[in-house]
Scaffold this motif. Sequence first.
Motif, mmCIF file in Angstrom:
data_model
loop_
_atom_site.group_PDB
_atom_site.id
_atom_site.type_symbol
_atom_site.label_atom_id
_atom_site.label_comp_id
_atom_site.label_asym_id
_atom_site.label_seq_id
_atom_site.Cartn_x
_atom_site.Cartn_y
_atom_site.Cartn_z
ATOM 1 N N ILE A 40 -56.146 -17.055 -2.883
ATOM 2 C CA ILE A 40 -56.221 -15.787 -3.603
ATOM 3 C C ILE A 40 -54.899 -15.011 -3.556
ATOM 4 N N LEU A 41 -53.984 -15.400 -2.675
ATOM 5 C CA LEU A 41 -52.653 -14.785 -2.621
ATOM 6 C C LEU A 41 -51.702 -15.753 -1.946
ATOM 7 N N GLN A 42 -50.525 -15.906 -2.519
ATOM 8 C CA GLN A 42 -49.474 -16.714 -1.911
ATOM 9 C C GLN A 42 -48.166 -16.009 -2.205
ATOM 10 N N GLN A 43 -47.456 -15.564 -1.164
ATOM 11 C CA GLN A 43 -46.252 -14.757 -1.348
ATOM 12 C C GLN A 43 -45.165 -15.166 -0.364
ATOM 13 N N LEU A 44 -43.999 -15.548 -0.876
ATOM 14 C CA LEU A 44 -42.847 -15.830 -0.032
ATOM 15 C C LEU A 44 -42.352 -14.524 0.547
ATOM 16 N N LEU A 45 -42.081 -14.504 1.855
ATOM 17 C CA LEU A 45 -41.615 -13.297 2.525
ATOM 18 C C LEU A 45 -40.116 -13.387 2.764
ATOM 19 N N ALA A 46 -39.419 -12.316 2.529
ATOM 20 C CA ALA A 46 -37.976 -12.258 2.750
ATOM 21 C C ALA A 46 -37.645 -10.974 3.496
#
Length: 142
Positions: A40-46
Amino acid sequence: MKTLLISYAILASSLSGQLFAQHEHAATSSSPMKVSRTIILQQLLAEKGIDNREGQMLIVDYPPNSSSPAHRHPCPTFGYILEGEIESVFEGKTHVYKKGDSFYEFTNGLHSSARNTSSTVPAKLLVFFLAEPGKPTSVPEK
């Protein structure tokens, strides 16, 4: 981006608790239905201090009498039971989680089973991983 990081921190803290996890594995041969998962959510973190990580949230559906085989998660894992009840064996200890329960599973711990013991009521689990991008979040135990 700070809002996203704060959201992840709130989710992680609200889901922390006892140990557990589950996932993308077929049900056992005695179970006619398979455990399924939906990202339901996939986000690359920087963000400073947590770069090269990906936050991933998913829903794991456990039909009645379904289970997932032994596996490990190569990343921190948080879970929250949305519906039903799941029996989990993590690092040799059996836990029964009910709707509203939350848990944390440390990296690479052995999750020898996770199952819905009900023959009539489905179970649903919300999972949050903090994983390396492009790497699997669940690895079958050999």
